[in-house]
Design a protein around this motif. Sequence first.
Motif, PDB file in Angstrom:
ATOM      1  N   HIS A  98       0.817  -1.212   0.000  1.00 33.38           N
ATOM      2  CA  HIS A  98       0.000   0.000   0.000  1.00 33.38           C
ATOM      3  C   HIS A  98       0.853   1.265   0.000  1.00 33.38           C
ATOM      4  O   HIS A  98       0.437   2.304  -0.523  1.00 33.38           O
ATOM      5  N   LYS A  99       2.056   1.197   0.580  1.00 37.62           N
ATOM      6  CA  LYS A  99       2.911   2.386   0.609  1.00 37.62           C
ATOM      7  C   LYS A  99       3.361   2.802  -0.779  1.00 37.62           C
ATOM      8  O   LYS A  99       3.668   3.973  -1.029  1.00 37.62           O
ATOM      9  N   ALA A 100       3.429   1.826  -1.684  1.00 37.13           N
ATOM     10  CA  ALA A 100       3.864   2.126  -3.047  1.00 37.13           C
ATOM     11  C   ALA A 100       2.851   2.990  -3.786  1.00 37.13           C
ATOM     12  O   ALA A 100       3.191   3.652  -4.774  1.00 37.13           O
ATOM     13  N   ALA A 101       1.603   3.002  -3.313  1.00 40.80           N
ATOM     14  CA  ALA A 101       0.556   3.750  -4.004  1.00 40.80           C
ATOM     15  C   ALA A 101       0.831   5.248  -4.009  1.00 40.80           C
ATOM     16  O   ALA A 101       0.509   5.949  -4.978  1.00 40.80           O
ATOM     17  N   GLU A 102       1.448   5.757  -2.915  1.00 43.27           N
ATOM     18  CA  GLU A 102       1.674   7.199  -2.836  1.00 43.27           C
ATOM     19  C   GLU A 102       2.582   7.685  -3.962  1.00 43.27           C
ATOM     20  O   GLU A 102       2.296   8.686  -4.633  1.00 43.27           O
TER      21      GLU A 102
ATOM     22  N   PHE B 271       3.187   6.128  -6.784  1.00 40.98           N
ATOM     23  CA  PHE B 271       2.504   5.913  -8.063  1.00 40.98           C
ATOM     24  C   PHE B 271       1.557   7.064  -8.387  1.00 40.98           C
ATOM     25  O   PHE B 271       1.547   7.580  -9.506  1.00 40.98           O
ATOM     26  N   ILE B 272       0.778   7.476  -7.373  1.00 40.67           N
ATOM     27  CA  ILE B 272      -0.188   8.558  -7.595  1.00 40.67           C
ATOM     28  C   ILE B 272       0.537   9.850  -7.958  1.00 40.67           C
ATOM     29  O   ILE B 272       0.096  10.601  -8.836  1.00 40.67           O
ATOM     30  N   TYR B 273       1.680  10.096  -7.294  1.00 38.86           N
ATOM     31  CA  TYR B 273       2.436  11.319  -7.580  1.00 38.86           C
ATOM     32  C   TYR B 273       2.886  11.332  -9.048  1.00 38.86           C
ATOM     33  O   TYR B 273       2.703  12.320  -9.758  1.00 38.86           O
ATOM     34  N   VAL B 274       3.494  10.248  -9.495  1.00 37.57           N
ATOM     35  CA  VAL B 274       3.985  10.197 -10.880  1.00 37.57           C
ATOM     36  C   VAL B 274       2.831  10.187 -11.879  1.00 37.57           C
ATOM     37  O   VAL B 274       2.853  10.882 -12.890  1.00 37.57           O
ATOM     38  N   TRP B 275       1.826   9.397 -11.602  1.00 33.71           N
ATOM     39  CA  TRP B 275       0.687   9.285 -12.517  1.00 33.71           C
ATOM     40  C   TRP B 275      -0.038  10.618 -12.674  1.00 33.71           C
ATOM     41  O   TRP B 275      -0.452  10.999 -13.774  1.00 33.71           O
ATOM     42  N   GLY B 276      -0.176  11.339 -11.584  1.00 35.88           N
ATOM     43  CA  GLY B 276      -0.921  12.591 -11.641  1.00 35.88           C
ATOM     44  C   GLY B 276      -0.089  13.816 -11.953  1.00 35.88           C
ATOM     45  O   GLY B 276      -0.623  14.936 -12.049  1.00 35.88           O
ATOM     46  N   LEU B 277       1.237  13.627 -12.157  1.00 32.91           N
ATOM     47  CA  LEU B 277       2.113  14.771 -12.363  1.00 32.91           C
ATOM     48  C   LEU B 277       1.743  15.627 -13.570  1.00 32.91           C
ATOM     49  O   LEU B 277       1.695  16.866 -13.455  1.00 32.91           O
TER      50      LEU B 277
END
Length: 401
Positions: free
Chosen positions: A377-381, A383-389
């Motif tokens: 679950h920690k990896a999600a943070e 991922f969201i940062y890069v995906w939403g950049l």
Amino acid sequence: MGRARKVVLAYSGGVDTSVCIPYLKQEWGVEEVITLAADLGQGDELGPIKEKALKSGASVSLVVDGRESFVKDYAFPAIKANTLYEDRYPLSTALARPLIAKMLVEAAAAYGADAVAHGCTGKGNDQVRFEVSILALHPELKVLAPAREWGMSREETIAYGERFGIPTPVKKSSPYSIDRNLLGIAIEAGILEDPWEEPPEEVFILTKAVEDTPDEPEYIEIGFERGIPVSLNGQTLDPVDLISQLNDLAGKHGVGRIDMIENRLVGIKSREIYETPALLVLIHAHRDLESLTLTADVTQYKRSIEDTYSRLIYQGLWYSPLKTALDAFIDQTQERVTGSVRVKLFKGSAKIVGRKSENSIYATDLATYGAEDQFDHKAAEGFIYVWGLPTRVWSEKMRGQ
């Protein structure tokens, strides 16, 4: 108007194709007409049809059993491609045309004919499907379409046939036009030409009305190997038996009725009623099994070409280079589509309720929300940062304007 010496005619035993025999000989100077009736599981007794062709003036009357090839070589590729024209029609009638065209070309070669013929009028799709397929298989072969050119009304056609010993057909109590094969039934004409009118129950043959179906659901299991259906309820079946038995099972529960306004190839709309119990169930089961065994990118990309594949079949382009190229891609995707799908048949619906495969890429330890959860679950943070950049940067720039 002589156009050919010897002609192979696609023959159904109906008024138009029967009248084609004397018409080709008398009006177009054809010396010999050979008829070909394809047995594609339509349920008709083809013996009388063969005799009728000979009595109508055919020199040879062929009856060819194409049921196994129809399923293996035409239906199965369509199932692997999940073909639904305009998202609804599984192409039960359209799939028969390239096979009949192939039979005509083969018969022409065997009997030394210099032309083939069909009884289609100028309004439907089948004239295109037949002729494009024939020309793809044998570009030099002449294709004749007398019913498209003779300009006779129904009454005039019957009267013309009577002049040459073709009996007046027994008056049909049904006003409907019906085309049937192993994969389903297409029904049109009569009251069905009014898009507002509900189809009367009398038009349906393969499927029961929902109110007449069993009050208890029935569960069936369909087995697939490399995208091809091979078994029903644990029993391995040959292609024809599998389709036939599944038609009976699904039809008993009212599954497989389609009522749609269809965009014909020739540019007009038509109201079509179809009954395709087995074919619809197999396509939906196959698509579900793909969701278990294919990666997301393959699944999503394949969905994008399935509509193209469906239109190619509908438009008579079965033997086109694009369809051949798509077959290569689809066959590659099916290498791991092996497994079983459980379907619940009940009151007009066929609901997928279970699926399993040795090639499944569904991981329980990643999907679960229970104690066995192995997802980081920690990896999600991150991922969201890069995906939403990109969206974040765009938003900041817009605010700064």
